[in-house]
Scaffold this motif. Structure first.
Motif, PDB file in Angstrom:
ATOM      1  N   THR A 250       6.296  42.020  45.048  1.00 54.87           N
ATOM      2  CA  THR A 250       5.939  40.610  45.193  1.00 54.87           C
ATOM      3  C   THR A 250       6.347  40.169  46.592  1.00 54.87           C
ATOM      4  N   TRP A 251       5.523  39.330  47.216  1.00 55.46           N
ATOM      5  CA  TRP A 251       5.836  38.930  48.587  1.00 55.46           C
ATOM      6  C   TRP A 251       5.568  37.450  48.799  1.00 55.46           C
ATOM      7  N   GLN A 252       6.193  36.928  49.861  1.00 48.97           N
ATOM      8  CA  GLN A 252       6.105  35.510  50.174  1.00 48.97           C
ATOM      9  C   GLN A 252       6.220  35.327  51.690  1.00 48.97           C
ATOM     10  N   GLN A 253       5.227  34.645  52.275  1.00 42.08           N
ATOM     11  CA  GLN A 253       5.280  34.317  53.697  1.00 42.08           C
ATOM     12  C   GLN A 253       5.436  32.814  53.852  1.00 42.08           C
ATOM     13  N   PHE A 254       6.292  32.417  54.815  1.00 41.09           N
ATOM     14  CA  PHE A 254       6.567  31.009  55.043  1.00 41.09           C
ATOM     15  C   PHE A 254       5.693  30.470  56.165  1.00 41.09           C
ATOM     16  N   TYR A 255       5.139  29.287  55.900  1.00 40.19           N
ATOM     17  CA  TYR A 255       4.331  28.562  56.872  1.00 40.19           C
ATOM     18  C   TYR A 255       4.935  27.174  57.043  1.00 40.19           C
ATOM     19  N   PRO A 256       4.576  26.460  58.116  1.00 36.18           N
ATOM     20  CA  PRO A 256       5.102  25.099  58.294  1.00 36.18           C
ATOM     21  C   PRO A 256       4.828  24.185  57.103  1.00 36.18           C
ATOM     22  N   SER A 257       3.692  24.385  56.429  1.00 37.72           N
ATOM     23  CA  SER A 257       3.312  23.528  55.302  1.00 37.72           C
ATOM     24  C   SER A 257       3.871  24.016  53.976  1.00 37.72           C
ATOM     25  N   GLY A 258       4.499  25.210  53.974  1.00 37.12           N
ATOM     26  CA  GLY A 258       5.035  25.743  52.734  1.00 37.12           C
ATOM     27  C   GLY A 258       4.684  27.206  52.577  1.00 37.12           C
ATOM     28  N   PRO A 259       5.373  27.919  51.690  1.00 36.16           N
ATOM     29  CA  PRO A 259       5.127  29.350  51.522  1.00 36.16           C
ATOM     30  C   PRO A 259       3.842  29.661  50.762  1.00 36.16           C
ATOM     31  N   ARG A 260       3.373  30.877  50.955  1.00 34.76           N
ATOM     32  CA  ARG A 260       2.247  31.422  50.196  1.00 34.76           C
ATOM     33  C   ARG A 260       2.683  32.777  49.676  1.00 34.76           C
ATOM     34  N   ALA A 261       2.418  33.010  48.407  1.00 35.40           N
ATOM     35  CA  ALA A 261       3.005  34.176  47.750  1.00 35.40           C
ATOM     36  C   ALA A 261       2.001  34.884  46.860  1.00 35.40           C
ATOM     37  N   LEU A 262       2.294  36.150  46.598  1.00 35.61           N
ATOM     38  CA  LEU A 262       1.555  36.926  45.598  1.00 35.61           C
ATOM     39  C   LEU A 262       2.534  37.423  44.553  1.00 35.61           C
ATOM     40  N   LEU A 263       2.209  37.178  43.289  1.00 40.62           N
ATOM     41  CA  LEU A 263       2.989  37.663  42.156  1.00 40.62           C
ATOM     42  C   LEU A 263       2.115  38.657  41.394  1.00 40.62           C
ATOM     43  N   PRO A 264       2.479  39.936  41.356  1.00 39.89           N
ATOM     44  CA  PRO A 264       1.651  40.915  40.649  1.00 39.89           C
ATOM     45  C   PRO A 264       1.681  40.675  39.143  1.00 39.89           C
ATOM     46  N   MET A 265       0.543  40.939  38.512  1.00 41.22           N
ATOM     47  CA  MET A 265       0.450  40.847  37.061  1.00 41.22           C
ATOM     48  C   MET A 265      -0.060  42.181  36.522  1.00 41.22           C
ATOM     49  N   TYR A 266      -0.227  42.250  35.216  1.00 37.26           N
ATOM     50  CA  TYR A 266      -0.665  43.499  34.595  1.00 37.26           C
ATOM     51  C   TYR A 266      -2.075  43.864  35.075  1.00 37.26           C
ATOM     52  N   GLY A 267      -2.413  45.137  34.928  1.00 43.35           N
ATOM     53  CA  GLY A 267      -3.746  45.590  35.320  1.00 43.35           C
ATOM     54  C   GLY A 267      -4.026  45.320  36.784  1.00 43.35           C
ATOM     55  N   ASN A 268      -5.202  44.780  37.050  1.00 44.21           N
ATOM     56  CA  ASN A 268      -5.597  44.449  38.424  1.00 44.21           C
ATOM     57  C   ASN A 268      -5.423  42.972  38.732  1.00 44.21           C
ATOM     58  N   TYR A 269      -4.662  42.278  37.917  1.00 44.00           N
ATOM     59  CA  TYR A 269      -4.526  40.832  38.080  1.00 44.00           C
ATOM     60  C   TYR A 269      -3.287  40.469  38.907  1.00 44.00           C
ATOM     61  N   ALA A 270      -3.372  39.300  39.511  1.00 46.59           N
ATOM     62  CA  ALA A 270      -2.239  38.772  40.282  1.00 46.59           C
ATOM     63  C   ALA A 270      -2.331  37.257  40.279  1.00 46.59           C
ATOM     64  N   SER A 271      -1.225  36.628  40.616  1.00 40.98           N
ATOM     65  CA  SER A 271      -1.185  35.173  40.772  1.00 40.98           C
ATOM     66  C   SER A 271      -0.843  34.858  42.222  1.00 40.98           C
ATOM     67  N   LEU A 272      -1.647  34.017  42.844  1.00 44.70           N
ATOM     68  CA  LEU A 272      -1.371  33.545  44.190  1.00 44.70           C
ATOM     69  C   LEU A 272      -0.772  32.145  44.083  1.00 44.70           C
ATOM     70  N   ILE A 273       0.290  31.886  44.830  1.00 41.74           N
ATOM     71  CA  ILE A 273       0.933  30.577  44.827  1.00 41.74           C
ATOM     72  C   ILE A 273       0.821  29.996  46.232  1.00 41.74           C
ATOM     73  N   TRP A 274       0.261  28.790  46.316  1.00 43.46           N
ATOM     74  CA  TRP A 274       0.042  28.119  47.602  1.00 43.46           C
ATOM     75  C   TRP A 274       0.789  26.792  47.576  1.00 43.46           C
TER      76      TRP A 274
END
Length: 390
Positions: free
Chosen positions: A198-222
């Motif tokens: 799982t990873w998270q990059q910080f931007y001036p407006s806030g972080p953006r992240a990827l959370l892996p899920m089962y199979g080929n799915y993932a959740s992106l957080i903006w």
């Protein structure tokens, strides 16, 4: 008469009910919004949590984890955070002698796993009526329902979330605020398994992240300001796809959007977790900035602390209330407040564009990647494996 009436059969409330029934207590759960049954063909839910190894240990001890694991979970072993890619910090499970950092699990499946485990115990479910009030008199709490039925118990437990009705009825005040940022969760299907990072990059407006899920799915957080999140929410799937491709780190690859939802970010902390006839747990007692995914894990730590009290002292005993104050409320308030403050400091540090502060935080990220003992201490604390001591 019940020993405990729990208002809320979500993740924390159901886990607590499971522990209390296993200790031999008579428990009622008031919950009108029951979760949808599991079907392997269902697409992933939007709401998921990063479950720490300590929380998994609790679920195992309660007998719920085997059910949760049989649904679907995603283990992860690596966390990467950065602002500048050249100054990234990587947290790896092997560095602290573990094979995993934890699991990403849909909230509904955690709840269902606890419910399935509860099926083996004598617990009373109240699904057709809601809590409207309570009265505490000489150690007996009368719980009033909207169908005019009255239940009697020793304690009413508020496990009913951030807008806790139990907290409101008990007139327990809270301090907190709504953050300037909001967040959008976007469930996507990738072309291949996202792996165990799982990873998270910080931007001036806030972080953006990827959370892996089962199979080929993932959740992106903006994370972003409210205006930007509202604008993103109004976009079509194709338009939102283009925005993600333009503004997220180039690490996702081709994807298709399944669903999206926005949510506000709040901090709140109840002035009391315990009052005569009333106990608060989980989000009813505290909410936290979700940057590090600690919300439900703090709730499960509440459950463990409360079960430690009920294992040695019964609610009808005169000393029970004082035990709740000293062995549950005091340590949990301290721990929760410490985590809230840490997340707020993190939030403020990475929301500041003053050049010296920006330079310092990048140096901190790079320094954390190099500082083994400190880095390991932070990781163990985040995983619930260690207590932070000054």
């Amino acid at each position: 008469m019940f020993d405990f009436c729990i208002n809320g059969g979500g993740m924390v409330g159901a886990a607590l009910a499971l522990g209390l029934t296993q200790q031999g207590y008579k428990v009622a759960i008031i919950e009108t919004a029951m979760p949808q049954a599991f079907d392997p063909g269902q697409k992933p839910d939007l709401r998921l949590s990063a479950i720490s190894l300590t929380s998994v240990d609790l679920m195992r001890a309660l007998g719920a984890w085997s059910f949760i694991e049989n649904y679907r979970v995603k283990p992860y072993s690596k966390l990467s955070v950065w602002e500048q890619p050249s100054m990234a910090t990587e947290f790896d499970a092997q560095s602290i002698g573990q094979s995993l950092l934890g699991y990403f699990v849909e909230n509904r499946l955690i709840q269902l796993g606890c419910h399935q485990a509860l099926a083996d115990y004598d617990v009373t479910w109240i699904n057709q009526t809601k809590l409207v009030g309570y009265r505490e008199t000489e150690g007996i709490t009368a719980v009033e329902l909207d169908n005019h039925e009255v239940l009697q118990c020793r304690y009413l437990i508020g496990a009913d979330g951030a807008r806790s009705q139990v907290r409101a009825l008990a007139q327990i005040g809270s301090t907190g605020w709504q953050y300037g940022q909001q967040a959008m969760g976007i469930t996507v299907e990738l072309q291949s398994d996202p792996g165990s990072e799982t990873w998270q990059q910080f931007y001036p407006s806030g972080p953006r992240a990827l959370l892996p899920m089962y199979g080929n799915y993932a959740s992106l957080i903006w994370y972003d300001d409210a205006t930007r999140i509202k604008q993103l929410k109004s976009l079509s799937k194709q338009q939102l796809t283009e925005e993600i491709q333009s503004h997220f780190p180039d690490r996702i690859g081709p994807f298709s959007i399944l669903d999206k939802a926005s949510f506000v970010l709040t901090r709140s902390h109840a002035s009391d977790y315990v009052r005569p006839g009333v106990i608060l747990v989980g989000d009813a007692a505290h909410t936290i900035n979700p940057l590090a995914g600690q919300g439900v894990n703090l709730g499960f730590k509440d459950v463990a602390a409360l079960l430690a009290v009920t294992a040695t002292c019964k609610p009808e005993q005169p000393e029970f209330h004082q035990q709740l104050k000293t062995a549950y409320e005091t340590p949990r308030k301290r721990d929760n407040l410490m985590m809230m403050s840490a997340m707020d400091s993190f939030y403020l540090l990475f929301s500041n564009e003053i050049p010296p502060v920006k330079w310092i935080r990048n140096l901190m990220l790079k320094g954390a990647d190099m500082a083994g003992p400190i880095k390991h201490k932070i990781l163990k604390y985040a995983m619930g494996m260690d207590e932070w001591k000054f």
